[in-house]
Design a protein around this motif. Structure first.
Motif, PDB file in Angstrom:
ATOM      1  N   ILE A   1      20.697 -59.277   1.018  1.00  0.00           N
ATOM      2  CA  ILE A   1      19.429 -59.008   1.705  1.00  0.00           C
ATOM      3  C   ILE A   1      19.395 -57.553   2.182  1.00  0.00           C
ATOM      4  N   GLU A   2      20.520 -57.122   2.748  1.00  0.00           N
ATOM      5  CA  GLU A   2      20.617 -55.747   3.251  1.00  0.00           C
ATOM      6  C   GLU A   2      20.420 -54.740   2.119  1.00  0.00           C
ATOM      7  N   GLU A   3      21.060 -55.012   0.994  1.00  0.00           N
ATOM      8  CA  GLU A   3      20.978 -54.130  -0.175  1.00  0.00           C
ATOM      9  C   GLU A   3      19.544 -54.074  -0.723  1.00  0.00           C
ATOM     10  N   LEU A   4      18.907 -55.233  -0.814  1.00  0.00           N
ATOM     11  CA  LEU A   4      17.530 -55.292  -1.318  1.00  0.00           C
ATOM     12  C   LEU A   4      16.565 -54.609  -0.350  1.00  0.00           C
ATOM     13  N   ASN A   5      16.831 -54.771   0.951  1.00  0.00           N
ATOM     14  CA  ASN A   5      15.990 -54.123   1.950  1.00  0.00           C
ATOM     15  C   ASN A   5      16.073 -52.604   1.877  1.00  0.00           C
ATOM     16  N   LEU A   6      17.287 -52.131   1.583  1.00  0.00           N
ATOM     17  CA  LEU A   6      17.490 -50.693   1.461  1.00  0.00           C
ATOM     18  C   LEU A   6      16.586 -50.133   0.360  1.00  0.00           C
ATOM     19  N   LYS A   7      16.450 -50.896  -0.712  1.00  0.00           N
ATOM     20  CA  LYS A   7      15.638 -50.438  -1.845  1.00  0.00           C
ATOM     21  C   LYS A   7      14.153 -50.732  -1.677  1.00  0.00           C
ATOM     22  N   TYR A   8      13.841 -51.911  -1.143  1.00  0.00           N
ATOM     23  CA  TYR A   8      12.450 -52.382  -1.228  1.00  0.00           C
ATOM     24  C   TYR A   8      11.731 -52.671   0.092  1.00  0.00           C
ATOM     25  N   SER A   9      12.410 -52.485   1.236  1.00  0.00           N
ATOM     26  CA  SER A   9      11.767 -52.896   2.497  1.00  0.00           C
ATOM     27  C   SER A   9      10.416 -52.221   2.724  1.00  0.00           C
ATOM     28  N   GLY A  10      10.306 -50.978   2.337  1.00  0.00           N
ATOM     29  CA  GLY A  10       9.057 -50.249   2.578  1.00  0.00           C
ATOM     30  C   GLY A  10       7.900 -50.668   1.697  1.00  0.00           C
ATOM     31  N   ILE A  11       8.222 -51.336   0.568  1.00  0.00           N
ATOM     32  CA  ILE A  11       7.125 -51.733  -0.330  1.00  0.00           C
ATOM     33  C   ILE A  11       6.962 -53.256  -0.393  1.00  0.00           C
TER      34      ILE A  11
END
Length: 234
Positions: free
Chosen positions: A143-153
């Protein structure tokens, strides 16, 4: 009410400081005022002109209900980009621009969906019920890794109406993808970049955090004005 641009503020924030003359892009010549100690000085009247075109455009985009995607992946700009995007509820990219973020929507949407599903299951306790501690820890890391990439979009609804980029060289891939899709780009363009690929050129220093923050503040205000106009219409 339109956003008031103050040339004195631009001067105080160092928006006029360009790069060394040896690193200039010849197409930036119309935006350069002079040379000072081996560096170019940007003509702030041109910066004001650029803002006078870009800001009403951003207001119009936001008023039409389309989103403005804010992009700034260089270290010193990340926080300011995220702050302005979150303040006006707009999508943003402040980590790496992942290839296909705009042009390969299916793959990106798949990843965003996966992230949202995992977050939902983590919050509801579903993962804890079904998996052991080590496995839950792995999900947390994912989740942390995916958030790093995609949290803003996470809440980007399809194609944005415009993209604001604070360094058009660092984030040239964002510029390229926007071009492919015909999404207009509002870009802060320093003396070492090519302005001809940017739809709304705002000539300015793209390194000084004070200057970047000021320009982002202007962009944000313009978006905010559009959002307010949209609310009144509704």
């Amino acid at each position: 009410m339109t956003v008031e641009v103050d040339i004195k503020q631009l001067l105080e924030a160092g928006v006029h400081f360009g790069h060394k003359t040896s690193r200039w892009h010849p197409k930036m010549a119309p935006y350069i005022h002079s040379k000072r100690q081996e560096s170019h000085i940007i003509d702030l009247t041109k910066t004001v002109e650029g803002l006078d075109k870009a800001l009403p455009f951003l207001t119009k985009v936001a008023a039409s209900g389309k989103q403005v995607l804010f992009v700034g992946t260089k270290k010193q700009a990340k926080d300011a980009v995220r702050a302005v995007a979150e303040k006006y509820n707009q999508p943003y990219v402040t980590e790496r621009w992942i290839g296909g973020m705009l042009t390969n929507v299916a793959t990106v949407n798949q990843q965003v969906k996966k992230l949202k599903d995992l977050e939902k299951r983590m919050e509801s306790g579903d993962l804890e019920k079904r998996y052991n501690k080590l496995e839950v820890q792995r999900f947390a890391e994912e989740i942390e890794e995916l958030n790093l990439k995609y949290s803003g979009i996470k809440d980007l609804n399809g194609r944005p109406g415009a993209i604001v980029i604070v360094d058009v060289l660092v984030d040239e891939n964002a510029v390229k993808e926007a071009k492919v899709l015909g999404v207009p780009v509002v870009g802060v363009v320093d003396t070492n970049a090519d302005p001809s690929v940017i739809d709304y050129v705002v000539p300015g220093n793209d390194d000084a955090i004070k200057g970047t923050s000021l320009l982002l503040d202007y962009f944000g205000q313009a978006v905010g004005e559009g959002l307010s106009a949209k609310k009144v219409e509704e």
